[in-house]
Design an enzyme around this catalytic site. Structure first.
Site, PDB file in Angstrom:
ATOM      1  N   ASN A   1     -10.289  -7.162  -0.611  1.00 35.69           N
ATOM      2  CA  ASN A   1      -9.604  -7.936  -1.638  1.00 35.69           C
ATOM      3  C   ASN A   1      -8.168  -8.108  -1.151  1.00 35.69           C
ATOM      4  O   ASN A   1      -7.390  -7.146  -1.175  1.00 35.69           O
ATOM      5  CB  ASN A   1      -9.637  -7.209  -2.984  1.00 35.69           C
ATOM      6  CG  ASN A   1      -8.926  -7.974  -4.077  1.00 35.69           C
ATOM      7  OD1 ASN A   1      -8.229  -8.949  -3.825  1.00 35.69           O
ATOM      8  ND2 ASN A   1      -9.091  -7.524  -5.297  1.00 35.69           N
TER       9      ASN A   1
ATOM     10  N   ARG B   1      -5.624  -9.207  -2.409  1.00 39.73           N
ATOM     11  CA  ARG B   1      -4.587  -8.946  -3.419  1.00 39.73           C
ATOM     12  C   ARG B   1      -4.304  -7.456  -3.570  1.00 39.73           C
ATOM     13  O   ARG B   1      -3.351  -7.068  -4.243  1.00 39.73           O
ATOM     14  CB  ARG B   1      -4.995  -9.538  -4.758  1.00 39.73           C
ATOM     15  CG  ARG B   1      -5.109 -11.071  -4.686  1.00 39.73           C
ATOM     16  CD  ARG B   1      -5.372 -11.673  -6.014  1.00 39.73           C
ATOM     17  NE  ARG B   1      -4.182 -11.471  -6.852  1.00 39.73           N
ATOM     18  CZ  ARG B   1      -4.151 -11.672  -8.148  1.00 39.73           C
ATOM     19  NH1 ARG B   1      -5.246 -12.086  -8.767  1.00 39.73           N
ATOM     20  NH2 ARG B   1      -3.060 -11.467  -8.841  1.00 39.73           N
ATOM     21  N   CYS B   2      -5.117  -6.608  -2.952  1.00 38.32           N
ATOM     22  CA  CYS B   2      -4.990  -5.160  -3.053  1.00 38.32           C
ATOM     23  C   CYS B   2      -4.239  -4.621  -1.835  1.00 38.32           C
ATOM     24  O   CYS B   2      -4.664  -4.833  -0.697  1.00 38.32           O
ATOM     25  CB  CYS B   2      -6.378  -4.527  -3.141  1.00 38.32           C
ATOM     26  SG  CYS B   2      -6.387  -2.732  -2.998  1.00 38.32           S
ATOM     27  N   SER B   3      -3.141  -3.916  -2.072  1.00 39.36           N
ATOM     28  CA  SER B   3      -2.338  -3.406  -0.950  1.00 39.36           C
ATOM     29  C   SER B   3      -3.115  -2.384  -0.117  1.00 39.36           C
ATOM     30  O   SER B   3      -2.989  -2.368   1.107  1.00 39.36           O
ATOM     31  CB  SER B   3      -1.027  -2.798  -1.454  1.00 39.36           C
ATOM     32  OG  SER B   3      -1.273  -1.688  -2.287  1.00 39.36           O
TER      33      SER B   3
ATOM     34  N   ARG C   1      -5.412  -4.318   2.109  1.00 37.76           N
ATOM     35  CA  ARG C   1      -4.644  -4.939   3.210  1.00 37.76           C
ATOM     36  C   ARG C   1      -4.267  -3.901   4.267  1.00 37.76           C
ATOM     37  O   ARG C   1      -4.373  -4.160   5.466  1.00 37.76           O
ATOM     38  CB  ARG C   1      -3.392  -5.631   2.674  1.00 37.76           C
ATOM     39  CG  ARG C   1      -3.672  -6.882   1.866  1.00 37.76           C
ATOM     40  CD  ARG C   1      -2.417  -7.698   1.594  1.00 37.76           C
ATOM     41  NE  ARG C   1      -1.327  -6.947   1.018  1.00 37.76           N
ATOM     42  CZ  ARG C   1      -1.105  -6.773  -0.291  1.00 37.76           C
ATOM     43  NH1 ARG C   1      -1.933  -7.321  -1.168  1.00 37.76           N
ATOM     44  NH2 ARG C   1      -0.077  -6.087  -0.723  1.00 37.76           N
TER      45      ARG C   1
END
Length: 116
Positions: A10, A12-14, A17
């Protein structure tokens, strides 16, 4: 023969990432599954649970999500939890990295190094 590495990601998830970055730093170019766009089906979730060596779907679900509470999943059956994750992929804990028959949850990201 090199094994395929897949990340259920995802962007949007740190943490997701960071896990992807860690894989890339190790020279690994994983297949990226944007599971929010293409959620796993029930069979895939069953497979992931087995690969993660989880005994319950509850170990893969984000119990702190508001949606978890809204759907009253606290006392839900295993199949109800899996069904909730297939229809609401934001409930799936992330990221998940799969290599062969094994998978690890990237919380923290270094966990995935166990199977690389």
């Amino acid at each position: 023969m090199t094994k395929t590495v897949t990340i259920f990601h995802n962007p949007r998830c740190s943490t997701s990432r960071k896990t992807l970055e860690l894989l890339e730093e190790k020279g690994i170019k994983p297949d990226v599954v944007l599971y929010m766009d293409t959620p796993p089906d029930s069979k895939q979730i069953h497979t992931l649970l087995k690969q993660l060596n989880f005994s319950s779907a509850r170990q893969l679900i984000r119990t702190k999500e508001d949606l978890y509470k809204e759907l009253n999943l606290a006392d839900a059956s295993e199949q109800a939890l899996i069904d909730a994750m297939t229809t609401n992929p934001k409930l799936i804990e992330r990221p998940i990295v799969v290599v062969g028959k094994h998978a690890r949850l990237g919380r923290p990201p270094e966990n995935v190094l166990e199977i690389i």
